[in-house]
Design an enzyme around this catalytic site. Structure first.
Site, PDB file in Angstrom:
ATOM      1  N   SER A 121       0.854  -1.182   0.000  1.00  0.00           N
ATOM      2  CA  SER A 121       0.000   0.000   0.000  1.00  0.00           C
ATOM      3  C   SER A 121       0.888   1.230   0.000  1.00  0.00           C
ATOM      4  O   SER A 121       1.971   1.219   0.590  1.00  0.00           O
ATOM      5  CB  SER A 121      -0.899   0.018   1.245  1.00  0.00           C
ATOM      6  OG  SER A 121      -1.532   1.284   1.390  1.00  0.00           O
ATOM      7  N   TYR A 154      -2.005  -1.636  10.204  1.00  0.00           N
ATOM      8  CA  TYR A 154      -2.137  -1.901   8.767  1.00  0.00           C
ATOM      9  C   TYR A 154      -0.906  -1.408   8.015  1.00  0.00           C
ATOM     10  O   TYR A 154      -0.326  -2.136   7.197  1.00  0.00           O
ATOM     11  CB  TYR A 154      -3.402  -1.210   8.253  1.00  0.00           C
ATOM     12  CG  TYR A 154      -3.628  -1.337   6.767  1.00  0.00           C
ATOM     13  CD1 TYR A 154      -4.297  -2.434   6.242  1.00  0.00           C
ATOM     14  CD2 TYR A 154      -3.206  -0.344   5.884  1.00  0.00           C
ATOM     15  CE1 TYR A 154      -4.535  -2.552   4.878  1.00  0.00           C
ATOM     16  CE2 TYR A 154      -3.431  -0.447   4.521  1.00  0.00           C
ATOM     17  CZ  TYR A 154      -4.092  -1.552   4.026  1.00  0.00           C
ATOM     18  OH  TYR A 154      -4.305  -1.654   2.673  1.00  0.00           O
TER      19      TYR A 154
END
Length: 255
Positions: free
Chosen positions: A149, A162
């Protein structure tokens, strides 16, 4: 699926977390390019979604099968790869895409939430990669594509676990690429920017608006904006890409 066209005829691909969003669209794109695709889902409650992806692929003339495994569970990953080996003589592409999202400030994060996010993203990537490597070594070919990401680079409040998991996937991929560099097996990452997928379904509108406002392109990505990076890394054209990260993010982060 955009305009990118690659030929994956005769290749076998496993896409984890392929019941919706990016994973589902990558599975469809690989199948449309000629690959036989295994659509991974984590458990019985997600079977119908996986079956719908497979049915859609078959309706358009592609080849796909459902395969169950919670990728954070070693025994289930082992069983999934045993199934694949039973059905196919090879594996050519592994997309480690399974992931979950949960938001909380660090002081409110429970150990259970932190560990679960790390287990699905990072441990799952490790377990699936470890099982795929002997198959790739035996045929001296293979593609490993890990989903990271852009938030691994820039961080995000409320998502420390995350972003930590995604940053660890980047580092894992680089070390993996160094280990396997002299083989015809590649390992790379795709780090999507904010993308309109079911993972954002519970994010408040004002947060989505703030994210949109921070992106130079002025919009969140659609899944079609992301899939081309996976197609490219799976293709022969990407043979010299090793340990790299492609980030279709609309200018949100410059890597």
């Amino acid at each position: 699926m955009g305009s990118l066209s690659v030929d994956l005829t005769g290749q076998v691909a496993l896409v984890t977390g392929a019941t919706s969003g990016i994973g589902a669209e990558v599975a469809r794109a690989f199948a449309a390019s000629g690959a036989r695709v295994f659509v991974n889902y984590p458990g019985p409650s997600c079977y119908d979604d996986a079956a719908a992806v497979v049915a859609g692929i078959e309706e358009t003339g592609g080849s796909a099968s459902c395969v169950e495994a919670d990728v954070s569970r070693e025994d289930q990953v082992d069983a999934m790869f045993a199934q694949i080996a039973q059905r196919e003589e090879r594996l050519d592409i592994l997309v480690n895409n399974a992931g979950i999202a949960h938001s909380a400030p660090i002081e409110a994060l429970t150990v259970e939430h932190f560990q679960r996010v790390m287990d699905v993203h990072l441990l799952g990537t490790f377990l699936c990669t470890r099982k795929a490597l002997p198959l790739f070594y035996a045929q001296n070919s293979g593609r490993i594509i890990n989903t990271a990401s852009q938030l691994a680079y820039i961080g995000a409040p409320g998502f420390a676990h995350y972003t930590a998991a995604k940053g660890a996937i980047l580092s894992f991929t680089r070390s993996l690429a160094l280990e396997i560099g002299d083989r015809e097996v590649t390992a790379n990452c795709v780090a999507p920017g904010a993308t309109m997928t079911p993972m954002l379904a519970d994010v408040p509108d004002e947060v989505i608006s703030a994210i949109r406002g921070s992106i130079p392109a002025g919009r969140l990505a659609e899944v079609d904006d992301i899939v081309g990076a996976y197609l490219f890394l799976a293709s022969d054209a990407a043979a010299h890409f090793r340990g790299q990260c492609l980030s279709p993010n609309g200018g949100d982060a410059f890597l």
